[in-house]
Scaffold this motif. Structure first.
Motif, PDB file in Angstrom:
ATOM      1  N   HIS A 107      35.378  42.911  51.108  1.00 18.40           N
ATOM      2  CA  HIS A 107      35.303  41.495  50.734  1.00 18.40           C
ATOM      3  C   HIS A 107      35.735  41.312  49.277  1.00 18.40           C
ATOM      4  CE1 HIS A 107      33.222  37.436  51.327  1.00 18.40           C
ATOM      5  NE2 HIS A 107      33.974  37.382  50.247  1.00 18.40           N
ATOM      6  N   HIS A 111      39.216  39.332  47.327  1.00 21.55           N
ATOM      7  CA  HIS A 111      39.299  38.494  46.111  1.00 21.55           C
ATOM      8  C   HIS A 111      40.397  39.017  45.182  1.00 21.55           C
ATOM      9  CE1 HIS A 111      35.753  35.744  46.317  1.00 21.55           C
ATOM     10  NE2 HIS A 111      35.344  36.637  47.201  1.00 21.55           N
ATOM     11  N   CYS A 204      32.366  31.151  46.984  1.00 21.67           N
ATOM     12  CA  CYS A 204      32.213  32.145  48.045  1.00 21.67           C
ATOM     13  C   CYS A 204      30.735  32.438  48.244  1.00 21.67           C
ATOM     14  CB  CYS A 204      32.949  33.438  47.692  1.00 21.67           C
ATOM     15  SG  CYS A 204      32.925  34.614  49.063  1.00 21.67           S
ATOM     16  N   HIS A 208      29.315  40.955  47.817  1.00 25.69           N
ATOM     17  CA  HIS A 208      30.340  41.661  47.042  1.00 25.69           C
ATOM     18  C   HIS A 208      29.714  42.832  46.308  1.00 25.69           C
ATOM     19  CE1 HIS A 208      31.131  37.305  47.269  1.00 25.69           C
ATOM     20  NE2 HIS A 208      32.386  37.651  47.478  1.00 25.69           N
TER      21      HIS A 208
HETATM   22 ZN   LIG Z   1      33.720  36.501  48.430  1.00 27.65          ZN
END
Ligand SMILES: [Zn+2]
Length: 246
Positions: A107, A111, A204, A208
């Protein structure tokens, strides 16, 4: 009936104590959880609910409740027996950390891709084995150049953190929203944004890693032309997974 989503503030939690609120929609609703429900392209967590007597209920997926907005559904394997789970029952909620950590690495990697490819995103899927991101664009993309760009951003060890901004602040900065398919949830007065120091900033709600170095060796395995205006980038791990902090 809502669930306190502990992973929003601390994605490194692999377990928590919790109390059963209800059984609904084939799943278990807890007052708090470390299980991430399917959303924003990221798969729902799997794991176990551990009862006081040591017995374990396998959880095979996690979803947002439709009947109870704000509640998280822990979905058991079909064979699991739930009748013992009366409201008020205390459990330990334990996720499959190795799988979740792979989601977090991928994830965060997506980004980084957003920083490398300055085009809107119109689709995203994050699993334990691959991640894919669809960009709304017609120009070709170079697999080796993107892999090298990812490696550079991983090696530079940028801090990753989230913060909350007001909806008014988001409205004043429409460029923050990179995704065409997933708009940040509205109506709560605040929106969670994910910032990778000097690299990327966008709303978001996913999980992460805390630093891009923790992503490790991620490579672009495939670039596909899905349509005239869609380029799909697929990420994979270059090496077998090294276990996370737990
Ligand atoms: Zn994210």
């Amino acid at each position: 009936m809502t669930t306190d989503e502990l992973f929003r503030e601390d994605a490194s939690l692999s377990a928590c104590r919790a109390t059963v609120l209800a059984l609904a929609e084939g799943g278990v609703i807890l007052d708090r959880t470390v299980f991430y429900p399917l959303g924003g392209g990221q798969a729902g967590d799997v794991g176990q609910l551990i009862l006081a007597d040591g017995s374990r209920i396998e959880i095979v997926d996690t979803r947002k409740s439709k009947e109870h907005p704000g509640a998280v559904l822990h979905l058991p394997a079909a064979s699991a027996s739930l009748p013992t789970l009366a409201p008020g029952t205390e459990v330990t909620a334990l996720i499959d950390w190795q799988r979740r950590h792979r989601h977090m690495r991928f994830h965060t990697g997506t980004h980084l891709l957003c920083a490398l490819v300055p085009h809107p995103v119109d689709g995203c899927s994050i699993t334990a084995d691959y991640a894919r991101l669809d960009f709304h664009m017609s120009e070709p993309l170079d697999k080796e150049a993107l892999t090298a760009g990812l490696a550079r951003l991983v090696a530079e060890a940028h801090a990753v953190r989230h913060r909350w901004i007001s909806e008014a602040e988001l409205d004043a900065n429409p460029g923050l929203v990179r995704s065409m398919s997933v708009q940040p949830p509205r109506g709560l007065g605040r929106v969670r944004v994910l910032e990778i120091d000097g690299v990327d900033l966008q709303p978001c709600g996913g999980t992460h890693v805390a630093n891009t170095a923790e992503i490790g060796a991620v490579v672009v395995t495939k670039i596909e032309k899905k349509s005239a205006m869609t380029r799909r980038v697929v990420l994979g791990f270059a090496e077998p997974d090294t276990a996370g902090p737990n």
